[in-house]
Scaffold this motif. Sequence first.
Motif, mmCIF file in Angstrom:
data_model
loop_
_atom_site.group_PDB
_atom_site.id
_atom_site.type_symbol
_atom_site.label_atom_id
_atom_site.label_comp_id
_atom_site.label_asym_id
_atom_site.label_seq_id
_atom_site.Cartn_x
_atom_site.Cartn_y
_atom_site.Cartn_z
ATOM 1 N N GLU A 256 0.833 -1.200 0.000
ATOM 2 C CA GLU A 256 0.000 0.000 0.000
ATOM 3 C C GLU A 256 0.870 1.254 0.000
ATOM 4 N N VAL A 257 0.509 2.208 -0.851
ATOM 5 C CA VAL A 257 1.169 3.510 -0.911
ATOM 6 C C VAL A 257 0.047 4.542 -0.892
ATOM 7 N N ASP A 258 -0.177 5.155 0.268
ATOM 8 C CA ASP A 258 -1.395 5.924 0.522
ATOM 9 C C ASP A 258 -1.070 7.413 0.669
ATOM 10 N N TYR A 259 -1.616 8.222 -0.227
ATOM 11 C CA TYR A 259 -1.430 9.675 -0.196
ATOM 12 C C TYR A 259 -2.687 10.387 0.335
ATOM 13 N N ALA A 260 -3.598 9.664 0.981
ATOM 14 C CA ALA A 260 -4.933 10.200 1.266
ATOM 15 C C ALA A 260 -4.953 11.309 2.313
ATOM 16 N N GLY A 261 -4.031 11.314 3.259
ATOM 17 C CA GLY A 261 -4.106 12.302 4.333
ATOM 18 C C GLY A 261 -2.747 12.674 4.875
ATOM 19 N N ASN A 262 -2.744 13.484 5.919
ATOM 20 C CA ASN A 262 -1.516 13.964 6.540
ATOM 21 C C ASN A 262 -1.231 13.192 7.822
ATOM 22 N N CYS A 263 -0.027 13.333 8.341
ATOM 23 C CA CYS A 263 0.368 12.795 9.644
ATOM 24 C C CYS A 263 0.797 13.961 10.518
ATOM 25 N N GLY A 264 0.055 14.227 11.590
ATOM 26 C CA GLY A 264 0.391 15.322 12.487
ATOM 27 C C GLY A 264 1.736 15.132 13.158
ATOM 28 N N ASN A 265 2.063 13.888 13.522
ATOM 29 C CA ASN A 265 3.353 13.634 14.159
ATOM 30 C C ASN A 265 4.508 13.985 13.241
ATOM 31 N N MET A 266 4.470 13.479 12.016
ATOM 32 C CA MET A 266 5.577 13.752 11.100
ATOM 33 C C MET A 266 5.599 15.211 10.649
ATOM 34 N N SER A 267 4.486 15.904 10.749
ATOM 35 C CA SER A 267 4.484 17.336 10.431
ATOM 36 C C SER A 267 5.465 18.084 11.316
ATOM 37 N N ALA A 268 5.672 17.565 12.556
ATOM 38 C CA ALA A 268 6.591 18.219 13.478
ATOM 39 C C ALA A 268 8.042 18.123 13.030
ATOM 40 N N ALA A 269 8.352 17.159 12.173
ATOM 41 C CA ALA A 269 9.734 16.982 11.730
ATOM 42 C C ALA A 269 10.072 17.820 10.506
ATOM 43 N N ILE A 270 9.075 18.331 9.804
ATOM 44 C CA ILE A 270 9.320 18.946 8.495
ATOM 45 C C ILE A 270 10.085 20.265 8.616
ATOM 46 N N GLY A 271 9.744 21.097 9.582
ATOM 47 C CA GLY A 271 10.455 22.363 9.748
ATOM 48 C C GLY A 271 11.934 22.174 10.026
ATOM 49 N N PRO A 272 12.303 21.405 11.065
ATOM 50 C CA PRO A 272 13.723 21.160 11.318
ATOM 51 C C PRO A 272 14.432 20.468 10.151
ATOM 52 N N TYR A 273 13.744 19.554 9.490
ATOM 53 C CA TYR A 273 14.350 18.920 8.316
ATOM 54 C C TYR A 273 14.664 19.958 7.252
ATOM 55 N N ALA A 274 13.702 20.838 6.958
ATOM 56 C CA ALA A 274 13.924 21.871 5.943
ATOM 57 C C ALA A 274 15.081 22.778 6.334
ATOM 58 N N TRP A 275 15.178 23.089 7.621
ATOM 59 C CA TRP A 275 16.270 23.927 8.108
ATOM 60 C C TRP A 275 17.618 23.237 7.861
ATOM 61 N N GLU A 276 17.735 21.987 8.272
ATOM 62 C CA GLU A 276 19.007 21.279 8.160
ATOM 63 C C GLU A 276 19.389 20.971 6.712
ATOM 64 N N GLN A 277 18.404 20.885 5.835
ATOM 65 C CA GLN A 277 18.675 20.581 4.436
ATOM 66 C C GLN A 277 18.951 21.834 3.603
ATOM 67 N N GLY A 278 18.869 23.016 4.222
ATOM 68 C CA GLY A 278 19.136 24.250 3.499
ATOM 69 C C GLY A 278 18.057 24.637 2.510
ATOM 70 N N LEU A 279 16.805 24.265 2.794
ATOM 71 C CA LEU A 279 15.701 24.530 1.876
ATOM 72 C C LEU A 279 15.045 25.887 2.101
ATOM 73 N N LEU A 280 15.461 26.608 3.124
ATOM 74 C CA LEU A 280 14.808 27.868 3.477
ATOM 75 C C LEU A 280 15.534 29.049 2.835
ATOM 76 N N PRO A 281 14.875 30.208 2.756
ATOM 77 C CA PRO A 281 15.552 31.413 2.246
ATOM 78 C C PRO A 281 16.790 31.725 3.069
ATOM 79 N N SER A 282 17.794 32.318 2.459
ATOM 80 C CA SER A 282 19.069 32.579 3.137
ATOM 81 C C SER A 282 18.906 33.440 4.381
ATOM 82 N N THR A 283 17.891 34.298 4.385
ATOM 83 C CA THR A 283 17.674 35.165 5.547
ATOM 84 C C THR A 283 17.326 34.372 6.795
ATOM 85 N N ALA A 284 16.794 33.155 6.623
ATOM 86 C CA ALA A 284 16.394 32.348 7.779
ATOM 87 C C ALA A 284 17.593 31.871 8.581
ATOM 88 N N TYR A 285 18.780 31.874 7.964
ATOM 89 C CA TYR A 285 19.959 31.326 8.627
ATOM 90 C C TYR A 285 20.856 32.400 9.239
#
Length: 333
Positions: free
Chosen positions: A122-151
Amino acid sequence: MAGSQQTLTSLLRQTHLAHRRALTSSGSPHPHTPVPTPVTYYRGGTSRALIFHPTDLPRTPSLRSTLLLQAIGAPDPYSRQLNGLGAGVSSLSKACLVSRSQNDPDADVDYTFIGLGIEKPEVDYAGNCGNMSAAIGPYAWEQGLLPSTAYKEEGQVTVRIRQTNTGTLIHAHFPVARGQPVVDASTRIDGVSGLGTPVRLDFLQPGGAKTGRLLPTGRAVDELLGLRASIVDAANPCVFVRAQDIGIRSTAPPGDIMSQPGVMARLEALRTAGAVAMGLVKEGAQVPRVVPKIALIGPRAEQIVLGGAVVRAGDVDLVREEGGRRPLWLRHL
């Protein structure tokens, strides 16, 4: 209400790895030649997931699904996922796709959640996961995905996330110092050993995230399979029923409930009926693995949590036990 914000405090812990799996579908290299695929392994709340950059995955949907399932170790008839990074429970059989936002000026990153099967492919795209939503911000920060001003500054950081499964916006707030998210020695979560980064999530206008209405049926209370239920779509669609109507205690540990096949079958039947009632699927169709959630509600009561601490009845307003297809987990509200 539909125009309100919902706030969730969660934790995360991360490790990094390069996962090598073999693709055997058409168009891949030799079927026995491993294909290197960069991936990051994160915990968010009480879940874990593999987080990928979409550009690192095959564009063809079938090849992408094959890679995701191989990485997590599914399908596995033994329900252990020993040949992948899952662990035999749905809260640990997940993947996320994160990239810079291309189409929304109000978002820094786009985030797609994928629920992955255990016994079935099963590969299910139907909804979101609130728990994993908490990891997305720090992940984006560590991966350098944010505007340069954020750093340029340290302290509290806000990452604006477009959640593609539901089309909603989430703001993640967390502290950073010396170039990385802060691991707070006082930040803990029941059922998880060790420490993590405190993350506050603001779900902007969560009402009707999947169905378009906070109350998809237009009623605060419905009848499902002879039981009174509330069907609510706030960040994710959910079916609320009273635990006593199922014949169980709202404070029962998740393992006790999951060990009762009759109870689990009844909860799945209620989840299916709720999915039909809110228009997610038609009668007789397969219900998504991820949504709707089902929540068991009970009056305030004293409870010993997984970490051994006692939550006294006077410290909560009600007890809610929630899950998708499986498993369930306990929340005190």
